[in-house]
Write an enzyme that holds these catalytic residues in place. Structure first.
Site, mmCIF file in Angstrom:
data_model
loop_
_atom_site.group_PDB
_atom_site.id
_atom_site.type_symbol
_atom_site.label_atom_id
_atom_site.label_comp_id
_atom_site.label_asym_id
_atom_site.label_seq_id
_atom_site.Cartn_x
_atom_site.Cartn_y
_atom_site.Cartn_z
ATOM 1 N N PHE A 124 116.097 42.958 25.200
ATOM 2 C CA PHE A 124 115.649 41.469 25.834
ATOM 3 C C PHE A 124 115.673 40.801 24.367
ATOM 4 C CE2 PHE A 124 113.733 38.038 27.793
ATOM 5 C CZ PHE A 124 114.562 38.009 28.562
ATOM 6 N N ASP B 198 125.252 38.205 29.691
ATOM 7 C CA ASP B 198 124.490 39.682 29.805
ATOM 8 C C ASP B 198 125.182 40.456 31.101
ATOM 9 O OD1 ASP B 198 122.756 41.864 30.193
ATOM 10 O OD2 ASP B 198 120.949 40.369 30.129
HETATM 11 P P1 XMP Z 1 123.755 37.144 33.145
HETATM 12 O O1 XMP Z 1 123.027 38.471 33.361
HETATM 13 O O2 XMP Z 1 123.688 36.383 34.476
HETATM 14 O O3 XMP Z 1 122.592 36.457 32.060
HETATM 15 O O4 XMP Z 1 124.827 37.199 32.414
HETATM 16 C C1 XMP Z 1 122.692 34.902 32.138
HETATM 17 C C2 XMP Z 1 121.578 34.313 31.883
HETATM 18 O O5 XMP Z 1 120.367 35.371 31.611
HETATM 19 C C3 XMP Z 1 119.567 34.913 30.937
HETATM 20 N N1 XMP Z 1 119.289 36.126 29.880
HETATM 21 C C4 XMP Z 1 118.450 36.326 28.803
HETATM 22 N N2 XMP Z 1 117.566 35.450 28.290
HETATM 23 N N3 XMP Z 1 117.083 37.206 26.943
HETATM 24 C C5 XMP Z 1 116.842 35.959 27.326
HETATM 25 O O6 XMP Z 1 116.054 35.269 27.135
HETATM 26 C C6 XMP Z 1 117.875 37.918 27.248
HETATM 27 O O7 XMP Z 1 118.191 39.034 26.561
HETATM 28 C C7 XMP Z 1 118.596 37.519 28.227
HETATM 29 N N4 XMP Z 1 119.585 38.064 29.019
HETATM 30 C C8 XMP Z 1 119.888 37.227 29.873
HETATM 31 C C9 XMP Z 1 119.831 33.571 30.120
HETATM 32 O O8 XMP Z 1 119.401 32.552 30.523
HETATM 33 C C10 XMP Z 1 121.333 33.877 30.419
HETATM 34 O O9 XMP Z 1 122.014 32.399 30.514
#
Ligand code: XMP
Length: 182
Positions: A151, A101
């Site tokens: 999400f 993300d």
């Molecule tokens: P980043 O933002 O660090 O995110 O790349 C990594 C972690 O954030 C959680 N994540 C999500 N979990 N739906 C979720 O259930 C989403 O849309 C989402 N976006 C980020 C996830 O644990 C991931 O490893």
């Protein structure tokens, strides 16, 4: 639980066919290499179980518990819950995460591995890649599906620890986000 889902993006059968393809590529790329898979818990647990059973290599497995999210927003601060990581010196590390993300989680983990592990190589594999502008320069080497900036939950992914056991990946309704906010 299912009634909180606005729409399903990927049913289990679609996910599993994609995992067949990803596993095939990973198996070819890592043939005759000493591999350690490092999976990032809890989100990648179902992905990991289904993917690894499709990779017939003598790999080793380590799991890291990491947290960054509060509700639907990344806190931006990555917290490692364990102090010790497996000895991967000279080994090829493949990181497994549920979703790319903001990229902060993957970046922090890669930095820690580069600084502390002595791994021969570090690559990453994510089930989902969100279509967002990432503030950090981090890319995944293997990607299951590219998804829109919404999400999503299910197949291991949660919202405040709910929905991990849904057997599909779906977009969470705004109303469920409000009701289950903590
Ligand atoms: P980043 O933002 O660090 O995110 O790349 C990594 C972690 O954030 C959680 N994540 C999500 N979990 N739906 C979720 O259930 C989403 O849309 C989402 N976006 C980020 C996830 O644990 C991931 O490893």
């Amino acid at each position: 639980m299912v009634s909180d889902i606005a729409r399903v993006l990927y049913h289990e059968s679609t996910i599993l066919s994609r995992l067949d393809e990803m596993a095939h590529r990973i198996t070819e790329d890592y043939a005759s290499k000493e591999v350690t898979v490092v999976s990032i818990l809890n989100g990648s647990i179902i992905f990991m179980a289904d993917l690894l059973r499709r990779i017939p290599l003598p790999l080793q497995l380590d799991s890291w518990s990491v947290s960054s999210y509060h509700g639907t927003k990344s806190r931006g601060q990555i917290h490692f819950r364990q102090s010790q990581i497996a000895d991967v010196r000279g080994r090829h590390v493949l990181l497994l995460d549920d979703i790319l993300d903001s990229g902060l989680t993957l970046q922090a983990i890669k930095e820690k591995l580069v600084a502390e592990s002595g791994a021969a190589s570090i690559k990453s594999c994510v089930l989902l890649r969100k279509n967002v502008q990432r503030g950090v320069e981090v890319e995944a080497d293997y990607v299951g599906f590219d998804i829109p900036n919404e999400f999503v939950v299910g197949y291991g992914l949660d919202y405040n620890e709910r929905y991990r056991n849904l057997p599909f990946i779906g977009v969470l309704k705004e109303d469920a986000i409000r009701r289950h906010a903590v």
